[in-house]
Write a protein that holds these residues in place. Structure first.
Motif, PDB file in Angstrom:
ATOM      1  N   ARG A 116     -49.086 -28.116   2.421  1.00 42.89           N
ATOM      2  CA  ARG A 116     -50.301 -27.509   1.858  1.00 42.89           C
ATOM      3  C   ARG A 116     -50.772 -26.335   2.718  1.00 42.89           C
ATOM      4  NH1 ARG A 116     -52.599 -29.756  -2.335  1.00 42.89           N
ATOM      5  NH2 ARG A 116     -54.714 -29.099  -1.794  1.00 42.89           N
ATOM      6  N   ILE A 117     -49.912 -25.334   2.836  1.00 46.58           N
ATOM      7  CA  ILE A 117     -50.181 -24.150   3.645  1.00 46.58           C
ATOM      8  C   ILE A 117     -50.519 -22.994   2.707  1.00 46.58           C
ATOM      9  CG2 ILE A 117     -49.200 -22.563   5.341  1.00 46.58           C
ATOM     10  CD1 ILE A 117     -47.391 -24.864   6.263  1.00 46.58           C
ATOM     11  N   PRO A 118     -51.586 -22.235   3.011  1.00 50.63           N
ATOM     12  CA  PRO A 118     -52.048 -21.199   2.076  1.00 50.63           C
ATOM     13  C   PRO A 118     -51.189 -19.938   1.982  1.00 50.63           C
ATOM     14  CG  PRO A 118     -53.450 -21.271   4.012  1.00 50.63           C
ATOM     15  CD  PRO A 118     -52.503 -22.423   4.124  1.00 50.63           C
ATOM     16  N   LEU A 119     -50.409 -19.605   3.006  1.00 52.26           N
ATOM     17  CA  LEU A 119     -49.574 -18.402   2.948  1.00 52.26           C
ATOM     18  C   LEU A 119     -48.103 -18.786   3.034  1.00 52.26           C
ATOM     19  CD1 LEU A 119     -51.432 -15.900   5.310  1.00 52.26           C
ATOM     20  CD2 LEU A 119     -51.177 -15.729   2.832  1.00 52.26           C
ATOM     21  N   LEU A 120     -47.305 -18.208   2.129  1.00 49.54           N
ATOM     22  CA  LEU A 120     -45.867 -18.437   2.125  1.00 49.54           C
ATOM     23  C   LEU A 120     -45.140 -17.117   2.315  1.00 49.54           C
ATOM     24  CD1 LEU A 120     -45.522 -20.868  -0.934  1.00 49.54           C
ATOM     25  CD2 LEU A 120     -45.937 -21.445   1.466  1.00 49.54           C
ATOM     26  N   LEU A 121     -44.066 -17.169   3.081  1.00 48.41           N
ATOM     27  CA  LEU A 121     -43.195 -16.022   3.322  1.00 48.41           C
ATOM     28  C   LEU A 121     -41.778 -16.452   3.005  1.00 48.41           C
ATOM     29  CD1 LEU A 121     -41.994 -13.454   4.726  1.00 48.41           C
ATOM     30  CD2 LEU A 121     -42.428 -14.597   6.913  1.00 48.41           C
ATOM     31  N   VAL A 122     -41.103 -15.685   2.159  1.00 44.21           N
ATOM     32  CA  VAL A 122     -39.691 -15.918   1.828  1.00 44.21           C
ATOM     33  C   VAL A 122     -38.967 -14.605   2.079  1.00 44.21           C
ATOM     34  CG1 VAL A 122     -38.053 -16.474  -0.008  1.00 44.21           C
ATOM     35  CG2 VAL A 122     -40.256 -17.658   0.078  1.00 44.21           C
ATOM     36  N   SER A 123     -37.894 -14.653   2.881  1.00 38.79           N
ATOM     37  CA  SER A 123     -37.186 -13.415   3.191  1.00 38.79           C
ATOM     38  C   SER A 123     -35.734 -13.683   3.544  1.00 38.79           C
ATOM     39  CB  SER A 123     -37.865 -12.723   4.384  1.00 38.79           C
ATOM     40  OG  SER A 123     -37.153 -11.568   4.762  1.00 38.79           O
ATOM     41  N   ASN A 124     -34.891 -12.724   3.166  1.00 40.26           N
ATOM     42  CA  ASN A 124     -33.508 -12.717   3.630  1.00 40.26           C
ATOM     43  C   ASN A 124     -33.287 -11.539   4.589  1.00 40.26           C
ATOM     44  OD1 ASN A 124     -33.414 -10.506   1.933  1.00 40.26           O
ATOM     45  ND2 ASN A 124     -31.927 -11.369   0.511  1.00 40.26           N
ATOM     46  N   GLY A 125     -34.381 -10.972   5.050  1.00 41.96           N
ATOM     47  CA  GLY A 125     -34.316  -9.830   5.953  1.00 41.96           C
ATOM     48  C   GLY A 125     -34.254  -8.501   5.227  1.00 41.96           C
ATOM     49  N   ILE A 126     -33.851  -8.529   3.981  1.00 42.63           N
ATOM     50  CA  ILE A 126     -33.768  -7.324   3.149  1.00 42.63           C
ATOM     51  C   ILE A 126     -34.935  -7.319   2.157  1.00 42.63           C
ATOM     52  CG2 ILE A 126     -32.319  -5.963   1.593  1.00 42.63           C
ATOM     53  CD1 ILE A 126     -31.053  -6.466   4.413  1.00 42.63           C
ATOM     54  N   GLU A 127     -35.078  -8.428   1.439  1.00 43.84           N
ATOM     55  CA  GLU A 127     -36.188  -8.605   0.497  1.00 43.84           C
ATOM     56  C   GLU A 127     -37.191  -9.582   1.105  1.00 43.84           C
ATOM     57  OE1 GLU A 127     -34.982  -8.554  -4.000  1.00 43.84           O
ATOM     58  OE2 GLU A 127     -33.727  -9.999  -2.917  1.00 43.84           O
ATOM     59  N   HIS A 128     -38.479  -9.282   0.924  1.00 42.95           N
ATOM     60  CA  HIS A 128     -39.535 -10.133   1.456  1.00 42.95           C
ATOM     61  C   HIS A 128     -40.536 -10.429   0.344  1.00 42.95           C
ATOM     62  CE1 HIS A 128     -37.795  -8.273   4.982  1.00 42.95           C
ATOM     63  NE2 HIS A 128     -38.423  -7.134   4.758  1.00 42.95           N
ATOM     64  N   PHE A 129     -40.956 -11.675   0.278  1.00 38.28           N
ATOM     65  CA  PHE A 129     -41.964 -12.085  -0.697  1.00 38.28           C
ATOM     66  C   PHE A 129     -43.058 -12.841   0.025  1.00 38.28           C
ATOM     67  CE2 PHE A 129     -37.977 -11.697  -2.937  1.00 38.28           C
ATOM     68  CZ  PHE A 129     -38.326 -10.956  -4.049  1.00 38.28           C
ATOM     69  N   PHE A 130     -44.307 -12.544  -0.355  1.00 34.90           N
ATOM     70  CA  PHE A 130     -45.467 -13.156   0.258  1.00 34.90           C
ATOM     71  C   PHE A 130     -46.340 -13.734  -0.842  1.00 34.90           C
ATOM     72  CE2 PHE A 130     -44.412  -9.019   2.204  1.00 34.90           C
ATOM     73  CZ  PHE A 130     -43.791  -9.488   3.356  1.00 34.90           C
ATOM     74  N   CYS A 131     -46.778 -14.964  -0.664  1.00 38.23           N
ATOM     75  CA  CYS A 131     -47.612 -15.626  -1.663  1.00 38.23           C
ATOM     76  C   CYS A 131     -48.833 -16.242  -0.996  1.00 38.23           C
ATOM     77  CB  CYS A 131     -46.860 -16.759  -2.355  1.00 38.23           C
ATOM     78  SG  CYS A 131     -45.346 -16.279  -3.160  1.00 38.23           S
ATOM     79  N   LYS A 132     -49.944 -16.154  -1.690  1.00 37.41           N
ATOM     80  CA  LYS A 132     -51.159 -16.834  -1.263  1.00 37.41           C
ATOM     81  C   LYS A 132     -51.403 -17.957  -2.259  1.00 37.41           C
ATOM     82  CE  LYS A 132     -55.978 -16.149  -0.116  1.00 37.41           C
ATOM     83  NZ  LYS A 132     -57.074 -15.181  -0.011  1.00 37.41           N
ATOM     84  N   ILE A 133     -51.531 -19.170  -1.755  1.00 38.93           N
ATOM     85  CA  ILE A 133     -51.695 -20.347  -2.601  1.00 38.93           C
ATOM     86  C   ILE A 133     -53.168 -20.749  -2.629  1.00 38.93           C
ATOM     87  CG2 ILE A 133     -50.995 -22.743  -2.991  1.00 38.93           C
ATOM     88  CD1 ILE A 133     -48.678 -20.689  -3.138  1.00 38.93           C
ATOM     89  N   ASN A 134     -53.680 -20.979  -3.826  1.00 42.08           N
ATOM     90  CA  ASN A 134     -55.024 -21.503  -4.005  1.00 42.08           C
ATOM     91  C   ASN A 134     -54.851 -22.945  -4.485  1.00 42.08           C
ATOM     92  OD1 ASN A 134     -57.502 -22.356  -5.088  1.00 42.08           O
ATOM     93  ND2 ASN A 134     -58.118 -20.243  -5.492  1.00 42.08           N
ATOM     94  N   PHE A 135     -55.139 -23.884  -3.612  1.00 43.91           N
ATOM     95  CA  PHE A 135     -54.925 -25.292  -3.942  1.00 43.91           C
ATOM     96  C   PHE A 135     -55.996 -25.841  -4.879  1.00 43.91           C
ATOM     97  CE2 PHE A 135     -52.586 -24.683   0.011  1.00 43.91           C
ATOM     98  CZ  PHE A 135     -51.353 -25.166  -0.372  1.00 43.91           C
ATOM     99  N   GLU A 136     -57.142 -25.189  -4.940  1.00 42.51           N
ATOM    100  CA  GLU A 136     -58.213 -25.666  -5.827  1.00 42.51           C
ATOM    101  C   GLU A 136     -57.859 -25.501  -7.291  1.00 42.51           C
ATOM    102  OE1 GLU A 136     -62.089 -24.218  -4.815  1.00 42.51           O
ATOM    103  OE2 GLU A 136     -61.769 -24.638  -2.685  1.00 42.51           O
ATOM    104  N   ASP A 137     -57.266 -24.348  -7.651  1.00 45.25           N
ATOM    105  CA  ASP A 137     -56.902 -24.149  -9.055  1.00 45.25           C
ATOM    106  C   ASP A 137     -55.379 -24.105  -9.263  1.00 45.25           C
ATOM    107  OD1 ASP A 137     -56.124 -21.628  -8.193  1.00 45.25           O
ATOM    108  OD2 ASP A 137     -57.682 -20.550  -9.265  1.00 45.25           O
ATOM    109  N   SER A 138     -54.629 -24.493  -8.240  1.00 46.63           N
ATOM    110  CA  SER A 138     -53.156 -24.563  -8.303  1.00 46.63           C
ATOM    111  C   SER A 138     -52.527 -23.229  -8.721  1.00 46.63           C
ATOM    112  CB  SER A 138     -52.703 -25.671  -9.251  1.00 46.63           C
ATOM    113  OG  SER A 138     -53.166 -26.902  -8.785  1.00 46.63           O
ATOM    114  N   SER A 139     -53.065 -22.127  -8.178  1.00 43.91           N
ATOM    115  CA  SER A 139     -52.515 -20.822  -8.522  1.00 43.91           C
ATOM    116  C   SER A 139     -51.784 -20.215  -7.323  1.00 43.91           C
ATOM    117  CB  SER A 139     -53.624 -19.878  -8.989  1.00 43.91           C
ATOM    118  OG  SER A 139     -54.520 -19.612  -7.928  1.00 43.91           O
ATOM    119  N   CYS A 140     -50.950 -19.242  -7.648  1.00 44.64           N
ATOM    120  CA  CYS A 140     -50.158 -18.536  -6.645  1.00 44.64           C
ATOM    121  C   CYS A 140     -50.293 -17.046  -6.909  1.00 44.64           C
ATOM    122  CB  CYS A 140     -48.700 -18.976  -6.739  1.00 44.64           C
ATOM    123  SG  CYS A 140     -47.579 -18.029  -5.707  1.00 44.64           S
ATOM    124  N   GLU A 141     -50.672 -16.297  -5.882  1.00 44.45           N
ATOM    125  CA  GLU A 141     -50.817 -14.853  -6.002  1.00 44.45           C
ATOM    126  C   GLU A 141     -49.802 -14.185  -5.076  1.00 44.45           C
ATOM    127  OE1 GLU A 141     -54.032 -11.383  -4.749  1.00 44.45           O
ATOM    128  OE2 GLU A 141     -54.580 -13.489  -4.558  1.00 44.45           O
TER     129      GLU A 141
END
Length: 151
Positions: A116-141
């Motif tokens: 239950r961590i609010p910030l997610l980082l996914v990367s292969n070193g070339i492409e990077h994706f960042f997500c902010k999770i809102n656990f109250e309304d189960s949304s991802c930005e």
């Protein structure tokens, strides 16, 4: 033998060492030499980037924390805490040759069910994706960039 791939991150002079025909990298967080794999190449560059450019303290970074998920032992690539000991960022790294796919996002999402961590980082070193999770309304930005640690 691993051949370093140029990454879409600022360069960083990693401390490399050859031991019996294998290349090792000194991991400043764990304070030991690790076999240099493509995924480790990405992780070490991200650690440097997060610390140097985003001000995340190295003392609050934790690599490969173990956890059990669906009865199987799993390891998170990187978790970062705040000064209060709360988890604030979860990262999943892949080798530069591994395409970031829906499966990658499912993997980090499964890990985050437990963390239950609010910030997610996914990367292969070339492409990077960042997500902010809102656990109250189960949304991802999806974000354009990660916020600095102070933010």
């Amino acid at each position: 033998m691993f051949r370093p791939t140029p990454l879409n991150l600022p360069s960083y002079p990693l401390k490399l060492r050859r031991i019996k025909e294998k290349i090792y990298v000194f991991d400043e967080l764990r304070r030991k030499n690790l076999l240099l794999t493509p995924e480790e190449w990405v992780r070490q560059h991200w650690i440097h980037h997060l610390h140097t450019y985003k001000q995340y303290p190295k003392s609050l970074m934790h690599i490969e924390g173990g956890m059990t998920l669906n009865g199987r032992q799993k390891r998170t690539d990187l978790v970062i805490y705040n000064q209060q000991g709360q988890k604030v960022l979860l990262a999943e790294f892949k080798a530069p040759g591994v395409k970031i796919s829906q499966k990658t996002f499912e993997q980090i999402s499964h890990y985050n069910i437990r963390h239950r961590i609010p910030l997610l980082l996914v990367s292969n070193g070339i492409e990077h994706f960042f997500c902010k999770i809102n656990f109250e309304d189960s949304s991802c930005e999806f974000l354009q960039d990660l916020p600095n640690y102070i933010q």
